[in-house]
Design an enzyme around this catalytic site. Structure first.
Site, mmCIF file in Angstrom:
data_model
loop_
_atom_site.group_PDB
_atom_site.id
_atom_site.type_symbol
_atom_site.label_atom_id
_atom_site.label_comp_id
_atom_site.label_asym_id
_atom_site.label_seq_id
_atom_site.Cartn_x
_atom_site.Cartn_y
_atom_site.Cartn_z
ATOM 1 N N ASP A 249 -3.406 59.453 -36.569
ATOM 2 C CA ASP A 249 -2.846 58.186 -36.197
ATOM 3 C C ASP A 249 -3.487 57.016 -37.003
ATOM 4 O O ASP A 249 -4.596 57.262 -37.595
ATOM 5 C CB ASP A 249 -2.935 57.950 -34.572
ATOM 6 C CG ASP A 249 -2.590 56.664 -34.242
ATOM 7 O OD1 ASP A 249 -1.588 56.020 -34.467
ATOM 8 O OD2 ASP A 249 -3.439 56.274 -33.460
ATOM 9 N N ASP A 251 -3.764 52.948 -36.294
ATOM 10 C CA ASP A 251 -4.762 51.943 -35.250
ATOM 11 C C ASP A 251 -5.550 52.734 -34.026
ATOM 12 O O ASP A 251 -4.956 53.605 -33.553
ATOM 13 C CB ASP A 251 -3.543 51.063 -34.408
ATOM 14 C CG ASP A 251 -2.995 50.362 -35.651
ATOM 15 O OD1 ASP A 251 -3.308 49.846 -36.369
ATOM 16 O OD2 ASP A 251 -1.679 50.517 -35.219
#
Ligand SMILES: [Zn+2]
Length: 440
Positions: A249, A251
């Site tokens: 992922d 952020d």
């Protein structure tokens, strides 16, 4: 398809004085012989060598190629006119698309797949491009999807933000390429020929690649390459073979979590991320970013502004010699009602996590071995995505640290940060490999 190998290089930096660089022995065999064997595997048996320096060493060794079941011929360049000039000698001798390799590059790639890509559109040339661990001093390309829009030669302009995509110097050319090579003067593909194709509106296509294609520059690199060849790494990275991936992922895992990040000045890599990703790059795992960016649908930033943030991410990683193989993003968002939103992106797509659309796309594009792959994220959405994909999800305590409360999804493992997650994966995968080796 015929292949052409540019084989005129001197091996000064490798300390070679009596053979040209492409004849350097790699694990007991000249580098050129490795290339010929690869070509033959993909049904290419007609090869033209463009030679120069110590041409006779190559001709004496390979002769007409009968010993390899191939038909080899030679064109010796009397005056070196760069890679462009070397290829221009084929004018009038070749009237169909042809593959071009550089004789000083170590490679093992799925040529058949590259030819398939090339056949999709009638371009002037298809180029293999890939991220590398020294983009700051490499010749980079810019692109719009498959279409190459710009070449950025080293040294780069100050403050350049770039996608880490480097010209790997493996091409398929249409004979139309000859129209762009100047006669009688030295020219280089990256610096002279390709920019001219672009400025004339010609199509150059980029084939994104994660296979082993490396220039053989220095004695240091030679010993590294020999190690990679004998350990089987070079063959394992061929697209024909499935490779595991670590899906990341963005952020809260790679960079600081900022709600709906849209201002590039607020982008900041988390500590330890570059060295952690570098460890992925040195392993057999691919590093693939999978990120929801609904801020695009909400109208908070444009696709081009999002891609600038991704260039910054890659530039920052590149400084520390780390790279991601690909960034997949979902720009969609299902709920309407935001002022300034982009209606076309307000849709129920199949790429928005926790759906697996982006993972599926990566699996198809890079032939990923899903059952040996992992997902690292900071939210329950990420952990649900991992569940949906059927792979272990590793939750990190950075970003939301799993406190987003969206899904009732369990993590396979919870660790402090990306560095710790990658450490766990690589240790585990080493144990499994040792186990397999012991069983054999
Ligand atoms: Zn989507």
């Amino acid at each position: 398809m015929k292949a052409v190998i540019i084989a005129g290089g001197k091996g000064t930096r490798l300390g070679l004085s009596d053979i040209p660089k492409p004849m350097v022995p790699v694990c007991g065999k000249p580098l050129l012989e490795h290339q010929l064997l690869l070509l033959k595997t993909h049904g290419i048996t007609e090869v033209i060598f463009l030679t120069g320096y110590l041409s006779e060493k190559i001709e004496d060794y390979f002769q007409d190629g009968a010993a390899w079941g191939m038909q080899l011929s030679y064109i010796k360049e009397e005056k070196a006119l760069g890679t462009g000039g070397a290829v221009l000698q084929l004018l009038g001798k070749i009237d169909e698309r042809f593959l071009v390799l550089y004789g000083d590059v170590v490679m093992d790639f799925d040529i058949t797949s590259f030819i398939g890509f090339d056949a999709q559109e009638d371009s002037v040339a298809s180029l293999i491009v890939h991220p590398n661990d020294h983009p700051y001093d490499s010749d980079l390309v810019e692109r719009d999807q498959d279409r190459i829009t710009r070449f950025i030669s080293k040294p780069h302009p100050d403050g350049l933000l770039y996608e880490n995509l480097v010209n790997a110097a493996v091409y398929i050319f249409s004979p139309r390429i000859f129209d762009y090579i100047p006669q009688g003067v030295a020219s280089d593909f990256g610096k002279d020929v390709f920019p001219k194709v672009i400025s004339d509106g010609g199509l150059l296509r980029a084939y994104l690649n994660a296979e082993y294609i490396k220039d053989l520059g220095t004695p240091d690199r030679l010993s590294k390459v020999e190690k990679d060849l004998s350990s089987g790494k070079i063959a394992r990275w061929n697209l024909k073979n499935k490779r595991p991936a670590i899906f990341l992922d963005r952020d809260g895992v790679i960079n600081e979590e900022v709600d709906n990040l849209s201002d590039i000045t607020k982008f900041k890599l988390l500590p330890g991320v570059s060295s952690a990703i570098k460890k992925i790059n040195q392993s057999d795992f691919l590093a693939i970013v999978i990120t929801n960016q609904p801020a695009v649908a909400k109208g908070f930033l444009t696709v081009s502004e999002l891609e600038d943030i991704h260039k910054l991410l890659q530039t920052e990683l590149g400084k520390e010699r780390a790279f991601v193989n690909h960034i997949y993003y979902c720009p969609h968002h299902p709920d309407s009602g935001f002022e300034g939103e982009v209606k076309a992106l307000k849709t129920n797509c199949n790429c928005r996590k926790p759906q697996t659309g982006m993972i599926d796309q990566a699996v198809a594009q890079y032939n990923i071995d899903l059952k040996s792959s992992y997902f690292i994220g900071d939210t329950t959405t990420d952990m649900r995505t991992a569940e949906n994909a059927g792979i272990p999800g590793i939750l990190v305590e950075t970003g939301y640290a799993g406190e987003d409360g969206k899904y009732d999804a369990r993590a396979h493992l919870k660790v402090e940060n990306l560095e710790a997650a990658i450490e766990c994966i690589l240790t585990q995968s080493k144990k499994e490999n040792d186990h397999i080796e012991n069983a054999v």
